[in-house]
Design an enzyme around this catalytic site. Structure first.
Site, PDB file in Angstrom:
ATOM      1  N   LYS A  48       0.828  -1.207   0.000  1.00  0.00           N
ATOM      2  CA  LYS A  48       0.000   0.000   0.000  1.00  0.00           C
ATOM      3  C   LYS A  48       0.860   1.254   0.000  1.00  0.00           C
ATOM      4  O   LYS A  48       0.657   2.163  -0.807  1.00  0.00           O
ATOM      5  CB  LYS A  48      -0.910  -0.010   1.230  1.00  0.00           C
ATOM      6  CG  LYS A  48      -1.502   1.335   1.577  1.00  0.00           C
ATOM      7  CD  LYS A  48      -2.046   1.358   2.995  1.00  0.00           C
ATOM      8  CE  LYS A  48      -2.335   2.733   3.492  1.00  0.00           C
ATOM      9  NZ  LYS A  48      -1.365   3.304   4.406  1.00  0.00           N
ATOM     10  N   ASN A  49       1.820   1.324   0.914  1.00  0.00           N
ATOM     11  CA  ASN A  49       2.561   2.576   1.054  1.00  0.00           C
ATOM     12  C   ASN A  49       3.533   2.842  -0.101  1.00  0.00           C
ATOM     13  O   ASN A  49       3.980   3.970  -0.283  1.00  0.00           O
ATOM     14  CB  ASN A  49       3.245   2.650   2.427  1.00  0.00           C
ATOM     15  CG  ASN A  49       2.219   2.896   3.531  1.00  0.00           C
ATOM     16  OD1 ASN A  49       1.089   3.296   3.255  1.00  0.00           O
ATOM     17  ND2 ASN A  49       2.601   2.640   4.774  1.00  0.00           N
TER      18      ASN A  49
ATOM     19  N   CYS B 183      -5.226   8.262   8.949  1.00  0.00           N
ATOM     20  CA  CYS B 183      -5.514   7.733  10.286  1.00  0.00           C
ATOM     21  C   CYS B 183      -5.095   8.746  11.346  1.00  0.00           C
ATOM     22  O   CYS B 183      -4.083   9.432  11.184  1.00  0.00           O
ATOM     23  CB  CYS B 183      -4.755   6.427  10.508  1.00  0.00           C
ATOM     24  SG  CYS B 183      -5.352   5.070   9.487  1.00  0.00           S
TER      25      CYS B 183
ATOM     26  N   ARG C  38       0.505  15.040  13.089  1.00  0.00           N
ATOM     27  CA  ARG C  38       1.196  14.557  11.878  1.00  0.00           C
ATOM     28  C   ARG C  38       1.674  15.767  11.072  1.00  0.00           C
ATOM     29  O   ARG C  38       1.143  16.069  10.005  1.00  0.00           O
ATOM     30  CB  ARG C  38       0.266  13.649  11.047  1.00  0.00           C
ATOM     31  CG  ARG C  38      -0.172  12.420  11.794  1.00  0.00           C
ATOM     32  CD  ARG C  38      -0.907  11.423  10.936  1.00  0.00           C
ATOM     33  NE  ARG C  38      -0.032  10.627  10.092  1.00  0.00           N
ATOM     34  CZ  ARG C  38      -0.417   9.567   9.375  1.00  0.00           C
ATOM     35  NH1 ARG C  38      -1.660   9.176   9.405  1.00  0.00           N
ATOM     36  NH2 ARG C  38       0.443   8.904   8.624  1.00  0.00           N
TER      37      ARG C  38
ATOM     38  N   ASP D 140       3.840   0.315  12.158  1.00  0.00           N
ATOM     39  CA  ASP D 140       2.639  -0.221  11.512  1.00  0.00           C
ATOM     40  C   ASP D 140       2.369  -1.681  11.889  1.00  0.00           C
ATOM     41  O   ASP D 140       1.350  -2.248  11.484  1.00  0.00           O
ATOM     42  CB  ASP D 140       2.734  -0.064   9.990  1.00  0.00           C
ATOM     43  CG  ASP D 140       2.710   1.404   9.580  1.00  0.00           C
ATOM     44  OD1 ASP D 140       2.348   2.255  10.422  1.00  0.00           O
ATOM     45  OD2 ASP D 140       3.066   1.706   8.421  1.00  0.00           O
TER      46      ASP D 140
ATOM     47  N   ARG E 219      -9.117   0.503   3.447  1.00  0.00           N
ATOM     48  CA  ARG E 219      -8.159   1.443   2.870  1.00  0.00           C
ATOM     49  C   ARG E 219      -6.845   0.756   2.553  1.00  0.00           C
ATOM     50  O   ARG E 219      -6.126   1.182   1.644  1.00  0.00           O
ATOM     51  CB  ARG E 219      -7.874   2.581   3.863  1.00  0.00           C
ATOM     52  CG  ARG E 219      -8.969   3.604   3.957  1.00  0.00           C
ATOM     53  CD  ARG E 219      -8.464   4.797   4.732  1.00  0.00           C
ATOM     54  NE  ARG E 219      -7.077   5.044   4.381  1.00  0.00           N
ATOM     55  CZ  ARG E 219      -6.166   5.531   5.210  1.00  0.00           C
ATOM     56  NH1 ARG E 219      -6.494   5.857   6.428  1.00  0.00           N
ATOM     57  NH2 ARG E 219      -4.931   5.716   4.810  1.00  0.00           N
TER      58      ARG E 219
HETATM   59  N1  EPU Z   1       7.207  14.126  11.169  1.00  0.00           N
HETATM   60  C1  EPU Z   1       7.472  15.442  11.471  1.00  0.00           C
HETATM   61  N2  EPU Z   1       7.512  16.333  10.432  1.00  0.00           N
HETATM   62  C2  EPU Z   1       7.306  15.959   9.142  1.00  0.00           C
HETATM   63  C3  EPU Z   1       7.038  14.624   8.848  1.00  0.00           C
HETATM   64  C4  EPU Z   1       6.983  13.718   9.888  1.00  0.00           C
HETATM   65  O1  EPU Z   1       7.647  15.810  12.627  1.00  0.00           O
HETATM   66  O2  EPU Z   1       7.361  16.826   8.257  1.00  0.00           O
HETATM   67  C5  EPU Z   1       7.182  13.150  12.267  1.00  0.00           C
HETATM   68  C6  EPU Z   1       5.820  12.475  12.438  1.00  0.00           C
HETATM   69  O3  EPU Z   1       4.980  13.241  13.273  1.00  0.00           O
HETATM   70  C7  EPU Z   1       6.206  11.143  13.032  1.00  0.00           C
HETATM   71  C8  EPU Z   1       7.561  10.824  12.381  1.00  0.00           C
HETATM   72  O4  EPU Z   1       8.054  12.084  11.906  1.00  0.00           O
HETATM   73  O5  EPU Z   1       6.388  11.271  14.408  1.00  0.00           O
HETATM   74  C9  EPU Z   1       7.526   9.858  11.228  1.00  0.00           C
HETATM   75  O6  EPU Z   1       6.552  10.259  10.289  1.00  0.00           O
HETATM   76  P1  EPU Z   1       6.645   9.874   8.745  1.00  0.00           P
HETATM   77  O7  EPU Z   1       6.722  11.114   7.964  1.00  0.00           O
HETATM   78  O8  EPU Z   1       7.727   8.854   8.554  1.00  0.00           O
HETATM   79  O9  EPU Z   1       5.232   9.196   8.502  1.00  0.00           O
HETATM   80  P2  EPU Z   1       4.296   9.346   7.233  1.00  0.00           P
HETATM   81  O10 EPU Z   1       5.112   9.484   6.004  1.00  0.00           O
HETATM   82  O11 EPU Z   1       3.223  10.351   7.482  1.00  0.00           O
HETATM   83  C10 EPU Z   1       4.282   6.810   6.673  1.00  0.00           C
HETATM   84  C11 EPU Z   1       3.228   5.757   6.487  1.00  0.00           C
HETATM   85  C12 EPU Z   1       2.616   5.410   7.835  1.00  0.00           C
HETATM   86  C13 EPU Z   1       3.722   4.931   8.772  1.00  0.00           C
HETATM   87  C14 EPU Z   1       4.840   5.984   8.863  1.00  0.00           C
HETATM   88  C15 EPU Z   1       6.040   5.527   9.680  1.00  0.00           C
HETATM   89  C16 EPU Z   1       2.398   6.259   4.291  1.00  0.00           C
HETATM   90  C17 EPU Z   1       1.306   6.781   3.460  1.00  0.00           C
HETATM   91  N3  EPU Z   1       2.207   6.276   5.599  1.00  0.00           N
HETATM   92  O12 EPU Z   1       3.605   7.927   7.232  1.00  0.00           O
HETATM   93  O13 EPU Z   1       1.744   4.322   7.582  1.00  0.00           O
HETATM   94  O14 EPU Z   1       3.196   4.695  10.055  1.00  0.00           O
HETATM   95  O15 EPU Z   1       5.302   6.317   7.543  1.00  0.00           O
HETATM   96  O16 EPU Z   1       6.582   4.368   9.142  1.00  0.00           O
HETATM   97  O17 EPU Z   1       3.421   5.829   3.783  1.00  0.00           O
HETATM   98  C18 EPU Z   1      -0.086   2.919   7.871  1.00  0.00           C
HETATM   99  O18 EPU Z   1       0.194   2.386   6.800  1.00  0.00           O
HETATM  100  O19 EPU Z   1      -0.944   2.424   8.662  1.00  0.00           O
HETATM  101  C19 EPU Z   1       0.573   4.152   8.258  1.00  0.00           C
HETATM  102  C20 EPU Z   1       0.106   4.976   9.181  1.00  0.00           C
END
Ligand code: EPU
Length: 420
Positions: free
Chosen positions: A22-23, A117, A122, A306, A398
């Site tokens: 998915k991701n 979610c 975030r 995850d 999803r």
């Molecule tokens: N963060 C910041 N600033 C940013 C971006 C992130 O402070 O600009 C913080 C976040 O608050 C968090 C950490 O950095 O504490 C990591 O966040 P990350 O950006 O890695 O997460 P994401 O890209 O929003 C993706 C996956 C999530 C998964 C996370 C961590 C997708 C679409 N989503 O989210 O997947 O938990 O990486 O591996 O790729 C899921 O699939 O259920 C899911 C939530």
């Protein structure tokens, strides 16, 4: 309203085939916007996030043909707007990748604040910092992110936080920029490598994906013309690994990359599960009550956040008291309230939860709070005594393809029914 009705107590046995990640899919689809041409993507998971992404791309001018239920051919030669439809982008998180792709290809992007979610705060400050260092002007107004630039220019970008989304987004933006971009403290998840491999297959020049330094040398154009296959889903595979152990079953998990599952395999073995690794498949089994464990979620190659809720179910029935420390998301223990309704003894405070193992769970009505919590509650229902009714299925749909069918094929007694 739909619900899942599960009658627990059957050990899972048989084979399951893992779908595309998915991701990865939700990053590769917007990445096609960088291509001035046609490409084919296969091994796409049949999930609602992918369908919504295809609708968004079509609304921007892309032409999509579904060749099979997991393969599309997409023509992105004519992109006639850079304003993404608000009602669709607010449905999930990965809509933020439209910013990097549209900015890279067209020099402007207007995208609603991403949804997804509810796992706590975030922020997207690292995405914005990356775009600004490449020369873009980024504003947030009326719930929208508006980014513009004449021409992006490569730069050195140090990520203050290891972020999957920011790493991919900056990589997308820099593919067509003038000069070279170096992303430091980059995230290393398998889907980052997958997106880089996709872009390189289409004509980009990205090196170092999968390490903490990624170097992107801007190219004039991505011509496409190739076919790309999305990697198998690490988290779906991990979900079935946990389910096999929790149900004292024996499951052959096919179409997975076992290298991506090392941190999960290590914990499965620690709690007493058996894993036979065949490289692109694995057999996972267990015949006894799981041992307690201590887990801390970390960016890849650490234990994935995850998988936290799913392994939490296993620890809820372990012999002894276990601890999970969630280091990525503020609010990822909401599922523990639901497990407690099923007889678990879990207390959580902030980013730590203590699991006092109980002998068995018992069926109850429970509510899905996020995608992975949904998978966890299904596992809980499969191992519980009696009947579990699971509500809020839209979260599960999803991100998991045919989940109840896959579990049913392994012997689980699980049905989706309409409740009036
Ligand atoms: N963060 C910041 N600033 C940013 C971006 C992130 O402070 O600009 C913080 C976040 O608050 C968090 C950490 O950095 O504490 C990591 O966040 P990350 O950006 O890695 O997460 P994401 O890209 O929003 C993706 C996956 C999530 C998964 C996370 C961590 C997708 C679409 N989503 O989210 O997947 O938990 O990486 O591996 O790729 C899921 O699939 O259920 C899911 C939530």
């Amino acid at each position: 309203m739909e619900k899942l009705v599960i009658t627990g107590g059957t050990p899972l046995k048989g084979e399951v085939i893992i779908s595309g990640a998915k991701n990865s899919a939700v990053a590769i689809l917007p990445a096609t916007l960088l291509i001035n041409g046609i490409c084919t993507i296969n091994n796409l998971p049949n999930i609602s996030d992918v369908k919504i992404y295809c609708e968004i791309l079509e609304s921007l001018g892309a032409k999509i043909t579904w060749n099979t239920k997991s393969e599309i051919t997409i023509d992105t030669r004519e992109i006639n707007t850079t304003v993404a439809p608000l009602e669709l982008t607010s449905k999930f998180r990965a809509s933020y990748y439209l910013l990097g792709s549209l900015l890279g290809r067209k020099g402007s992007a207007t995208v609603g604040m991403p949804g997804g979610c509810k796992l706590g705060a975030r922020p997207i400050d690292q995405h914005i910092k990356g775009f600004e260092l490449l020369g873009a002007n980024v504003e947030i107004a009326q719930g929208k992110i508006i980014a513009t630039v004449k021409k992006l220019v490569g730069n050195n970008i140090y990520m203050d936080i290891t972020s999957v989304g920011a790493t991919i987004n900056v990589m997308l933006a820099s593919v067509l920029a003038n000069g070279t971009t170096v992303i430091e403290n980059a995230a290393k998840e398998p889907h980052i490598v997958d997106v880089a491999n996709f872009l390189n297959t289409m004509g980009a020049n990205i090196k170092g994906a999968g390490t903490d330094t990624i170097k992107v040398t801007g190219v004039e154009e991505l011509k496409g013309g190739s076919t790309y296959s999305v990697v198998p889903d690490q988290i779906e595979a991990g979900t079935f690994m946990v389910a096999a152990v929790a149900s004292k079953g024996n499951v052959l998990i096919k179409n997975c990359i076992t290298k991506h599952l090392e941190s999960i395999t290590a914990k499965i073995c620690e709690v007493g599960g058996k894993v036979e690794d065949y490289g692109d498949s694995m057999r996972v089994s267990c015949s006894k009550r799981p041992n307690k464990a201590t887990i801390k979620t970390l960016p890849y190659p650490g234990f994935p956040t995850d998988m936290q809720s799913q392994i939490g179910v296993l620890l809820s029935i372990a012999n002894g008291t276990s601890i999970i420390n969630e280091s990525i998301w503020e609010s990822r223990f909401q599922y523990t309230d639901e497990l407690n309704k099923m007889g678990a003894k879990i207390t959580s405070q902030g980013k730590t939860a203590i699991f006092e193992g109980v002998k068995e769970l018992s069926g109850a009505p429970v509510y899905v709070t996020d995608l992975r919590a949904g998978a966890a509650l299904i596992i809980a229902g499969i191992i519980a005594k009696g009947t579990t009714n699971i509500y809020n299925l839209e979260y599960i749909d999803r991100g998991y393809e045919n989940i109840e069918e896959k579990f049913r094929n392994l012997g689980a007694k699980i049905e989706r029914v309409e409740e009036k």
